[in-house]
Enzyme design. Structure first.
Site, mmCIF file in Angstrom:
data_model
loop_
_atom_site.group_PDB
_atom_site.id
_atom_site.type_symbol
_atom_site.label_atom_id
_atom_site.label_comp_id
_atom_site.label_asym_id
_atom_site.label_seq_id
_atom_site.Cartn_x
_atom_site.Cartn_y
_atom_site.Cartn_z
ATOM 1 N N GLU A 123 29.420 -62.583 -10.466
ATOM 2 C CA GLU A 123 29.470 -62.044 -11.813
ATOM 3 C C GLU A 123 29.010 -60.592 -11.739
ATOM 4 O O GLU A 123 28.018 -60.315 -11.074
ATOM 5 C CB GLU A 123 28.568 -62.825 -12.771
ATOM 6 C CG GLU A 123 28.745 -62.347 -14.213
ATOM 7 C CD GLU A 123 27.955 -63.177 -15.235
ATOM 8 O OE1 GLU A 123 27.167 -64.049 -14.833
ATOM 9 O OE2 GLU A 123 28.149 -62.926 -16.417
ATOM 10 N N ALA A 256 18.971 -64.755 -11.985
ATOM 11 C CA ALA A 256 19.613 -65.926 -11.411
ATOM 12 C C ALA A 256 21.063 -65.968 -11.859
ATOM 13 O O ALA A 256 21.471 -65.188 -12.709
ATOM 14 C CB ALA A 256 18.897 -67.201 -11.866
ATOM 15 N N GLU A 258 24.543 -68.642 -12.656
ATOM 16 C CA GLU A 258 24.941 -70.004 -13.026
ATOM 17 C C GLU A 258 26.179 -70.525 -12.308
ATOM 18 O O GLU A 258 26.883 -71.380 -12.857
ATOM 19 C CB GLU A 258 25.177 -70.052 -14.534
ATOM 20 C CG GLU A 258 26.434 -69.291 -15.034
ATOM 21 C CD GLU A 258 26.179 -67.878 -15.540
ATOM 22 O OE1 GLU A 258 25.172 -67.270 -15.123
ATOM 23 O OE2 GLU A 258 26.998 -67.374 -16.332
ATOM 24 N N ASN A 259 26.494 -70.079 -11.093
ATOM 25 C CA ASN A 259 27.681 -70.560 -10.369
ATOM 26 C C ASN A 259 27.809 -72.074 -10.478
ATOM 27 O O ASN A 259 26.832 -72.801 -10.344
ATOM 28 C CB ASN A 259 27.556 -70.203 -8.887
ATOM 29 C CG ASN A 259 27.054 -68.806 -8.685
ATOM 30 O OD1 ASN A 259 27.695 -67.855 -9.081
ATOM 31 N ND2 ASN A 259 25.870 -68.687 -8.099
ATOM 32 N N HIS A 291 18.049 -72.040 -18.507
ATOM 33 C CA HIS A 291 19.130 -71.122 -18.900
ATOM 34 C C HIS A 291 20.357 -71.309 -18.000
ATOM 35 O O HIS A 291 21.468 -71.503 -18.489
ATOM 36 C CB HIS A 291 18.615 -69.682 -18.830
ATOM 37 C CG HIS A 291 19.636 -68.650 -19.173
ATOM 38 N ND1 HIS A 291 19.729 -68.082 -20.423
ATOM 39 C CD2 HIS A 291 20.622 -68.081 -18.435
ATOM 40 C CE1 HIS A 291 20.735 -67.213 -20.440
ATOM 41 N NE2 HIS A 291 21.284 -67.181 -19.232
ATOM 42 N N GLU A 292 20.133 -71.264 -16.707
ATOM 43 C CA GLU A 292 21.280 -71.377 -15.783
ATOM 44 C C GLU A 292 21.906 -72.763 -15.898
ATOM 45 O O GLU A 292 23.127 -72.897 -15.874
ATOM 46 C CB GLU A 292 20.856 -71.094 -14.341
ATOM 47 C CG GLU A 292 20.142 -69.759 -14.107
ATOM 48 C CD GLU A 292 20.850 -68.554 -14.696
ATOM 49 O OE1 GLU A 292 22.085 -68.565 -14.796
ATOM 50 O OE2 GLU A 292 20.151 -67.589 -15.084
ATOM 51 N N HIS A 295 24.121 -73.049 -18.926
ATOM 52 C CA HIS A 295 25.404 -72.360 -18.769
ATOM 53 C C HIS A 295 26.505 -73.327 -18.310
ATOM 54 O O HIS A 295 27.687 -73.034 -18.468
ATOM 55 C CB HIS A 295 25.291 -71.251 -17.723
ATOM 56 C CG HIS A 295 24.954 -69.896 -18.271
ATOM 57 N ND1 HIS A 295 25.571 -69.362 -19.382
ATOM 58 C CD2 HIS A 295 24.084 -68.935 -17.831
ATOM 59 C CE1 HIS A 295 25.092 -68.135 -19.610
ATOM 60 N NE2 HIS A 295 24.188 -67.860 -18.683
ATOM 61 N N GLU A 314 26.184 -65.605 -23.197
ATOM 62 C CA GLU A 314 24.782 -65.225 -22.978
ATOM 63 C C GLU A 314 23.922 -65.391 -24.228
ATOM 64 O O GLU A 314 22.815 -65.918 -24.156
ATOM 65 C CB GLU A 314 24.686 -63.802 -22.427
ATOM 66 C CG GLU A 314 25.299 -63.642 -21.023
ATOM 67 C CD GLU A 314 24.745 -64.601 -19.986
ATOM 68 O OE1 GLU A 314 23.694 -65.217 -20.224
ATOM 69 O OE2 GLU A 314 25.389 -64.747 -18.912
#
Ligand code: 0A1
Ligand code: ZN
Length: 850
Positions: A123, A256, A258-259, A291-292, A295, A314
């Protein structure tokens, strides 16, 4: 195509001409010559808007070895940004082989190496540094990945499809954009656990770290499981793969990523033990892990059509992680912490040359738009929407969002439409929150006559770059009324301010009430008007809304600081008295009391003065803050000792909110006590601290009062082997250097052998910290400005993203006196004129100078 940076406009978006139906990638890893083979199936996009005039694949810094279409070798035309090639009318298979050098990748974008381990960051537009591809978020596809390497751990997205000596294969069944691709290979140790979803899927969880770090992963794992459960309960969202992997890396530009199925984290947001991490670190780890993870639905299953829609994922995901932290800890305390961050970072952004809407309309480098406005203000906009439609409609709207848009790449219009369709409400005026930059100012006037109380609210938003005139926005203003004895006579209700000016009437009141306005910080606005000291003290003592109680204390502090700075007044003792009453109240959460004891930041005071037409002087502001702390330390003397003694937790350290709150209050007291006891208590606390929270608090208290030399050395002796802990040691010295010594302190730190400018955490520990010492950074000599500019120019060729991010320190230059303005502008101009400057830093400098 020319090489001059291009501006990209939202209005120009068109669908890609082809759909990608299948992606197969094979990586043969080698530090200097990794081979990437791709086999990608394209079909014509039936969308009538799709642009099929030319087949273009992004690709930067790739050495093309071979390319074929349907098995026949082709010779594409290659530019610095990608390639074009003639393609058949129907579907076709594109195959290519490229070579890249991860070991030379210091920008940490694409595939790079971090101390012997391969990892990726795609990203926003990193995938084009890995292979040729339509690197845009609206192109979603299933990925099959094969990794060939002798390293023991080989990871990519999705589920493991097979492995053997020297290879592993991964398949991600969920179509995704390339920015969610990830690859990790290294000598890593896993902490494993499992999670069973509500519908019975067993998920294998792993947190992978360098050997030796596995003793510090427990809290991250626990946070992950709590986040997974919470998302099922609060949003009905379940995890959708058989495995979920988190990898910690030392060199990472952001927090970090979020893949899909393979989150990659900056190590500082994973690793924690009581001896090495503070309560603040634990809290942050919990929120970023969540958070990740969140996502996975808000960002991955439903992604953004284009990068202008970044706030879609986001803003919503920040809002969700804030809700989660509020549920795990104290919601009131969390709301205050979030408001502090928003005002510090986002209000500041909105007040300067970098102001932009939550959904920007143009950019040169998208990496420059991962901002407080997109993230934090974006979250506020979601929160306001929830306040306006109510809890139940919010949940119904989100259910519809997930149902309607699963698997799609969507826009803010799509997002707002689910709320309109659920509630029947017209959100066209509300949508201005996404398109208008700037922080609205709301002024309140009161009027009382024959039992009727009128509250008149006016809104006004100052101009921002490119937006001289603003239309009124829909602002939810939560208000409650208190009677003269402090009882609540009208409980919280939400007034909707939608015009420039509106009057709201409350009838049938026995006596003139005291309004408590903008409860819970119900909108990201600046409330204007200066209440009396009595009014603030009254609210601090009686408001039933914890946010506004805290806010009243803040307002009191601002009032006193302003009097000190504009009239040379001595600090009004009323402040200390009102604060003492609040601190003594044992029924109040210690964390809330600790927040009340903290003064506003020096930058906040500067902006506050500037907003009311007083030119801020960083030295004077620093002196006033110091003087007020000295007075509080004197006036509250015995009370501080008492509270500290009462708050010192018994028993072993636990990172829970209750323990953290007690430590926060005890340490806030210690900071003041250190001003009057010659540093005795803090020295003892430092020597006896059994956890990093107390250790750092004691050291900071000593440094803030010009002491702590011996303790700094002891700290270094104990922790020289630990990069994350040493980052704290660097930062503390920069934050607490005397203004005149700040630049010299930085020079001394960067000349050390362990200052590694290629490690973003270490670079930030020094240069990210410098603006956190405003009187030091803004020292009239200009040494702080010069030093930062020198190092940004040095960092830029290695890591443009981080250089650009830290350049934001210069954005407030127009609010300063003529001397400092000249110095700062000169440094910006010097940066801007540097030959070969990156697009990232170039855009930032140009916007700040404009
Ligand atoms: N999407 C991630 C943050 C992130 C954004 C950009 C990056 O590189 C430019 C890296 C990470 C998040 O919101 O956590
Ligand atoms: Zn995010």
């Amino acid at each position: 195509m020319s090489d001059a940076p291009q501006t990209i406009h939202l209005a120009d978006w068109r669908p890609f001409g082809w759909l990608v139906t299948d992606v197969r990638l094979t990586f043969t890893l080698s530090p200097d010559a990794t081979r990437v083979r791709s086999a990608i199936r394209f079909e014509p996009n039936p969308d009538p808007q799709a642009d099929r005039t030319r087949f273009f694949l992004h690709g930067e810094g790739l050495r093309l070895i071979s390319a074929r279409i349907d098995g026949v070798a082709v010779a594409p035309a290659i530019t610095a940004h990608g390639l074009t090639v003639a393609v058949p009318d129907g579907g076709f298979l594109w195959e290519s082989e490229v070579e890249i050098a991860p070991a030379e990748n210091t920008a940490l974008e694409g595939l790079y190496m971090s101390r012997g381990m391969y990892c990726s960051q795609c990203e926003a537009e990193g995938f084009r540094h890995i292979t040729f591809y339509p690197d845009r978020p609206d192109v979603m596809a299933q990925f099959h990945v094969r990794i060939e390497s002798d390293l023991p751990v080989l990871l990519s997205n999705g589920n493991l499809a097979g492995q053997g000596p020297g290879w592993a294969e991964w398949h991600d069944p969920w179509p995704k954009p390339a920015y969610l691709f990830a690859l990790v290979a290294g000598d890593l140790v896993a902490t494993r656990d499992t999670f069973t979803t509500r519908s019975g899927r067993e998920v294998a969880l792993a947190i992978l770290v360098r050997p030796g770090d596995e003793t510090r992963t427990a809290y991250a794992m626990d946070s992950l499981k709590r986040a997974m459960r919470w998302d099922e309960e609060e949003y009905g969202r379940e995890y959708d793969l058989d495995m979920f992997n988190i990898v910690a890396v030392d060199d990472f530009n952001m927090g970090a990523m979020e893949n899909k199925g393979l989150n990659i984290f900056n190590a500082r947001l994973v690793l924690a033990s009581p001896e090495t991490a503070t309560d603040a670190d634990y809290e942050r780890i919990e929120s970023v892990i969540a958070h990740e993870y969140f996502h996975n639905w808000t960002g991955n299953r439903i992604t953004c059509r284009d990068w202008f829609q970044l706030c879609l994922k986001e803003g919503l995901t920040v809002f969700r992680d804030q809700q989660f932290s509020g549920d795990m800890r104290s919601a009131a305390v969390k709301r205050i912490e979030d408001a502090i961050v928003l005002r510090n970072r986002q209000f500041r952004e909105d007040a300067g040359p970098l102001a932009h809407p939550v959904r920007p309309e143009s950019f040169v480098e998208i990496n420059n738009f991962y901002t407080a406005t997109v993230y934090e203000k974006g979250a506020e906009v979601v929160g306001m929407l929830k306040t306006l439609v109510g809890e139940d409609s919010y949940r119904a709207s989100l259910d519809l969002y997930f149902k309607r848009h699963d698997g799609q790449a969507v826009t803010i219009e799509d997002w707002l439409r689910v709320f309109e369709d659920t509630t029947g409400r017209d959100l066209s005026q509300f949508a201005r929150w996404y398109s208008q930059a700037g922080t609205p100012r709301v002024t309140v006037t009161e009027d009382w006559e024959n039992g009727t109380f009128n509250l008149t609210l006016r809104q006004h938003t100052p101009p921002t770059p490119g937006q001289p005139k603003k239309a009124p926005q829909v602002i939810p203003v939560a208000v409650g009324l208190l009677g003269p004895n402090g009882d609540e006579v009208v409980p919280t209700q939400v007034l909707e301010l939608a015009e420039d000016e509106q009057t709201f009437t409350f009838e049938g009141l026995a006596s003139r009430p005291v309004p408590s306005v903008l409860r819970g910080f119900s909108a990201p606005v600046i409330l204007e008007g200066d209440a009396s000291l009595e009014r603030m003290a009254f609210l601090l003592a009686h408001d039933t809304d914890p946010f506004n109680r805290w806010q009243a204390g803040r307002d009191l502090a601002r009032h006193v600081l302003r009097a000190m700075l504009t009239r040379d007044a001595t600090p009004d003792p009323a402040y200390g008295q009102a604060l003492a009453g609040f601190l003594r109240d044992d029924r109040l959460d210690p964390a809330l009391r600790a927040l009340a004891l903290a003064l506003p930041g020096e930058e906040d005071t500067a902006r506050d003065l500037y907003n009311t037409g007083v030119p801020p002087d960083p030295d004077a502001i620093h002196r006033a803050h110091e003087a007020l702390r000295d007075v509080l330390a004197q006036d509250l003397g015995a009370l501080l000792l008492q509270i500290r003694a009462a708050m010192t937790p018994a028993g072993p350290y636990a990172p829970d909110a209750a323990g953290a709150g007690r430590r926060a209050l005890a340490n806030a007291c210690l900071a003041l006590i250190t001003r009057v006891d010659g540093g005795k208590a803090a020295s003892v606390a430092f020597a006896s601290a059994s956890n990093m929270t107390d250790k750092v608090a004691a050291l900071a208290a000593l440094l803030a009062t010009g002491r702590g030399e011996a303790e700094l050395s002891a700290f270094e002796r104990d922790w020289a082997h630990d990069r994350l802990v040493m980052d704290k040691w660097f930062t503390l010295q920069v934050h607490h250097a005397a203004p005149v010594a700040a630049a010299a302190t930085v020079e001394r730190l960067v000349s050390r052998a362990d200052f590694d400018m290629r490690n973003p955490n270490r670079f930030r520990a020094v240069f990210g910290a410098l603006p956190g010492n405003p009187a030091g950074f803004h020292h009239a000599s200009g040494a702080g400005y010069r030093l930062l500019a020198d190092w940004l120019i040095r960092l830029d060729p290695l890591n443009p993203q981080t250089a650009a991010r830290l350049s934001q320190a210069f954005d407030g230059w127009r609010r300063l006196d003529a001397g400092r303005q000249g110095l700062m502008r000169a440094e910006l101009a010097r940066i801007s004129a540097t030959p070969g400057l990156s697009r990232d830093l170039g855009e930032m400098a140009a916007r700040m100078l404009a």
